[in-house]
Design a protein around this motif. Structure first.
Motif, mmCIF file in Angstrom:
data_model
loop_
_atom_site.group_PDB
_atom_site.id
_atom_site.type_symbol
_atom_site.label_atom_id
_atom_site.label_comp_id
_atom_site.label_asym_id
_atom_site.label_seq_id
_atom_site.Cartn_x
_atom_site.Cartn_y
_atom_site.Cartn_z
ATOM 1 N N UNK A 1 1.471 6.574 -6.876
ATOM 2 C CA UNK A 1 0.407 7.523 -7.200
ATOM 3 C C UNK A 1 0.873 8.966 -7.032
ATOM 4 N N UNK A 2 1.628 9.233 -5.977
ATOM 5 C CA UNK A 2 2.157 10.584 -5.766
ATOM 6 C C UNK A 2 3.095 10.982 -6.907
ATOM 7 N N UNK A 3 3.945 10.037 -7.330
ATOM 8 C CA UNK A 3 4.859 10.295 -8.437
ATOM 9 C C UNK A 3 4.081 10.588 -9.714
ATOM 10 N N UNK A 4 3.060 9.794 -9.996
ATOM 11 C CA UNK A 4 2.258 10.023 -11.195
ATOM 12 C C UNK A 4 1.525 11.360 -11.122
ATOM 13 N N UNK B 1 0.820 -1.209 0.000
ATOM 14 C CA UNK B 1 0.000 0.000 0.000
ATOM 15 C C UNK B 1 0.853 1.257 0.000
ATOM 16 N N UNK B 2 1.930 1.246 0.785
ATOM 17 C CA UNK B 2 2.838 2.393 0.813
ATOM 18 C C UNK B 2 3.504 2.596 -0.542
ATOM 19 N N UNK B 3 3.912 1.493 -1.176
ATOM 20 C CA UNK B 3 4.519 1.599 -2.502
ATOM 21 C C UNK B 3 3.520 2.147 -3.514
ATOM 22 N N UNK B 4 2.287 1.714 -3.413
ATOM 23 C CA UNK B 4 1.253 2.207 -4.318
ATOM 24 C C UNK B 4 1.015 3.691 -4.100
ATOM 25 N N UNK B 5 1.004 4.124 -2.836
ATOM 26 C CA UNK B 5 0.842 5.550 -2.535
ATOM 27 C C UNK B 5 1.984 6.368 -3.130
#
Length: 85
Positions: free
Chosen positions: A45-48, A38-42
């Motif tokens: 998403x922030x990078x995108x 979940x942290x990696x996904x966050x």
């Protein structure tokens, strides 16, 4: 209850406790993995979101340039239509 029966019950309870501890440990490990994902996904998403914001900021002049060019072409066309050119 005779002593051998109480010993057997105690052993069964100890085995049950051990089984529960192993199960809880596995669950904690799986939950930790899910939290990490979940942290990696966050972060992704922030990078995108940052990249998308950068693209949007760099793109804003294009519609303005198109509008100015259109107005300029209209002015030139009107000028020529009036016979001034």
């Amino acid at each position: 209850m005779t002593p051998p029966e109480s010993t057997a019950v105690a052993l069964e309870l100890a085995e049950l406790r051990r089984t529960m501890e192993v199960g809880f440990t596995e669950q904690r490990g799986q939950l930790a993995l899910l939290v990490q994902r979940g942290d990696q996904t966050d972060k992704t998403l922030d990078d995108h979101e940052k990249r998308l914001d950068a693209i949007e900021r760099n793109r804003w002049p294009l519609p303005a340039i198109a509008a100015v060019t259109g107005v300029g072409a209209l002015v030139v066309s009107v000028w020529q239509a009036l016979g001034r050119g």
